[in-house]
Each structure stands twice: as C-alpha cells, then as structure tokens.
Scaffold this active site. Structure first.
Site, PDB file in Angstrom:
ATOM      1  N   SER A 253       0.819  -1.210   0.000  1.00 49.49           N
ATOM      2  CA  SER A 253       0.000   0.000   0.000  1.00 49.49           C
ATOM      3  C   SER A 253       0.856   1.265   0.000  1.00 49.49           C
ATOM      4  O   SER A 253       1.659   1.475  -0.903  1.00 49.49           O
ATOM      5  CB  SER A 253      -0.956  -0.051   1.193  1.00 49.49           C
ATOM      6  OG  SER A 253      -2.021   0.845   1.042  1.00 49.49           O
TER       7      SER A 253
ATOM      8  N   ASP B 260      -6.079  -4.486  -1.575  1.00 44.27           N
ATOM      9  CA  ASP B 260      -4.941  -4.016  -0.786  1.00 44.27           C
ATOM     10  C   ASP B 260      -4.076  -5.164  -0.269  1.00 44.27           C
ATOM     11  O   ASP B 260      -4.579  -6.129   0.299  1.00 44.27           O
ATOM     12  CB  ASP B 260      -5.468  -3.194   0.397  1.00 44.27           C
ATOM     13  CG  ASP B 260      -4.391  -2.364   1.068  1.00 44.27           C
ATOM     14  OD1 ASP B 260      -3.459  -2.954   1.651  1.00 44.27           O
ATOM     15  OD2 ASP B 260      -4.487  -1.133   1.030  1.00 44.27           O
TER      16      ASP B 260
END
Length: 357
Positions: free
Chosen positions: A52, A211
């Site tokens: 991320s 993610d």
C-alpha cells in the site's frame, strides 16, 4: 594455543532491507524515516518489501536512486508527497466518510466531538452502504495520475538498484501475490493500495486484486529466499500497543483496523522467532542460501510516534499534516540510529522471544 586466522571485516556501507507497512497518508511517516536513513553514508538500502502506502514509498525510493543516488531518492520522495497533496486532498487514499470534507471547514479538522454523535454515525453507515462500483462508476483514481507523474516504471523495470517485493491480495484465491521490480506498473501499486470499500478492484492479467495489507503488511518471507541483507528494518504504521480500551464506536473501529492490518506481520514475526529459537538450540542448521536463515530484525514502530492519531487521519493529505508526519519519522529514525544503529550486521535489536514490539 593456535591463533585463529584474522577475518577482515567487509568494507563499504552496511546492507539493509526495509519492510514498509501500508497506512494511507501515514506513509509520510515512512517518508521521514527514509529521508533520515538516506543521509547515512555507511548504510545502503538494498531491498524493500512493502504494501500500500509503503509500496508508493518503495517505488519513489527506487526511482530516486536511479535518478541521482541518495540525493535523488530524497528529492523524489519529497516530490511525490507534494504531488499527493496537490492531487485533490483525501481522494488519493480514499475516505470512509463522505462528510469529512464538508464538516472539516465548518468545524475545524479536529471536530472529533462531531464524529461521536449519532447523526454522524448514521451518515457514515449510509455512506458505507454504497460500494465503489456505485458511488464511483467511472473508477476515477487520482493515485494513478500521481504515480505516472512521479515514476517512470520502464526505468524501474529495467534499471532498479533495489530489489522490490510489492504485495497485493488476490481476491479469488485469498492469496498474497508478490510483484517484483521487473514487472511493476502503476496498476501494481494501485492494486497494493486498493481498499475495497473505497476503490474498485484492480485487475492485472485477468485477476482482481485488493490491498496487499490484508494478507501481507508487509511481506517478510520473500527476503528469506533471495540474496538480500540479513538485517531487516520493519517500519510499522499501525500501533501494536495502546494502553486505553476503546469505548466509542469510532475508537473501536480504529483499533479493530489496526489489529487487522497488523495480524499478518505479527504472524510472520512469530514464525521468525520460532525459527531463530530452533537455530539457537541447534535443531536447525543455519543455511546461508535461505531455507533456514538467521535474520537480524530491527523495528521502528508507530506505537509512540503515531499514538495520538486516529484512523481518519490516514486520509488527511494537507501539507502541514504530511510535513508533521515527515518530521515525526525523521525523529524516530534518529532515535533508532542512536540506540540501535550499532546492531546492524551484529545482532537483532528486537527480541522476538518476548514479543513485538
């Protein structure tokens, strides 16, 4: 008694691998840490594993090193976070509340009292009842433009001086996928940062991804099986320890988020600790080629530096806030270098037998 042969210490900078967690705008804390580490002539960052926001810092670091070495890396990181600020505020990392911006100007950015009112919670629940396929049908994502403006991915694929390991979560198989520097594009970084409540899944080669922090935040295992430095510096963005029990709905959700996004890292650290214990007891052989490898673990955690920040601040890209996070990162890195810098290449500065951090 015979004198043992003299072993010459390796010359040159000490090699270091970095493990960078994801955490939205709190990634600016990692920016500050990187900025300080890059000032050290006797340290050389050779590998970065990340998820991320950590992945964004990783590719900026790689691009900057290609541009102009350590000075170029510091400049590129600075430019990227300025671009994040210019690209429309909270939309770069998403925002779980459609009301934050609207009320922020009227009541001030702190407005915590408002977030604990029944009306606010009802509004948030209503906002979260819509999927990104409904409230963002055109799949607009300013992160793509930010990355394309700052990173030349063709150079990363062909010339990267860093080994990169970027995690994403494969939705269909529930497996962590690791992307290497030789294949990276802006879409790979977007996949690593794709929160499913806020953005549509990012499809790569027919596979949709979310993610990377859900299953690998960040992934440590790729470092064990590759030719990387034995020293790993873990930078966390989610506090492991909080003294007070959360009681309001907002506090409960914030703490649950932190625990969830620390779970995979905690599991990997327990596994490392177990292997280290077996190596210490002679039950496993230390294999330098990677199967049972003795790693030296270090950490800069968010427990104290970011303890005063809530989940909502992960979406705050105001320049004053990002600059404050950078300075917090530099301060934390300075303290770590003073207390633990001498451990690099010698021993772990984190005792995994008694827990982490």
């Amino acid at each position: 008694m015979p004198i043992p042969p003299f072993k010459k210490k390796p010359s040159g900078p000490k090699g270091l691998s970095l493990a960078l967690q994801g955490g939205g705008a709190h990634g600016a804390f990692e920016w500050g840490i990187l900025d300080r580490l890059l000032e050290e002539d006797d340290l050389e960052i050779k590998a970065v594993t990340a998820a991320s926001a950590g992945a964004m810092n990783a590719v900026c670091l790689a691009q900057g090193l290609i541009d102009d070495g350590k000075a170029g890396a510091r400049k590129r990181l600075d430019s990227f976070w300025k671009q994040v600020n210019r690209q429309g505020g909270r939309n770069v990392f998403g925002d779980t509340s459609i009301w934050t911006s609207a009320f922020g100007g009227a009541f001030g950015n702190g407005a915590d009292w408002l977030k604990n009112t029944p009306g606010w919670r009802m509004a948030e629940t209503l906002a979260l009842s819509f999927s990104p396929y409904e409230f963002n049908p055109f799949n607009l994502n300013p992160l793509h433009d930010t990355l394309e403006a700052e990173i030349t991915f063709k150079q990363i694929r062909e010339k990267s001086l860093l080994k990169l390991y970027i995690s994403a979560t494969a939705i269909r198989t529930s497996k962590a996928r690791i992307f290497r520097e030789t294949e990276l594009t802006a879409r790979h970084i977007m996949a690593s940062a794709c929160l499913p409540q806020l953005f549509q899944a990012v499809e790569i080669d027919g596979e949709p991804y979310w993610d990377g922090g859900f299953l690998a935040n960040p992934p440590l295992w790729p470092l064990f099986y590759d030719d990387t430095p034995d020293d790993i510096l873990i930078v966390s963005l989610n506090p492991f320890v909080r003294e007070e029990t959360p009681k309001t709905p907002g506090e409960i959700m914030d703490r649950l988020n932190e625990i969830t996004f620390n779970a995979s890292l905690a599991s990997e650290l327990r596994a490392i600790g177990f292997v280290q214990k077996l190596l210490d007891e002679g039950l496993l052989k230390d294999n330098a080629r990677g199967r049972y490898r003795r790693m030296l673990v270090h950490a800069i955690t968010a427990d104290k530096p970011l303890a005063d920040l809530s989940l909502s601040t992960k979406f705050n890209t105001e320049w004053s806030f990002l600059s404050d996070l950078k300075e917090r990162g530099r301060t934390a890195a300075e303290a770590w270098l003073t207390e633990c810098g001498g451990c690099i290449g010698q021993r772990s500065s984190v005792d995994l037998r008694v827990g982490f951090p």
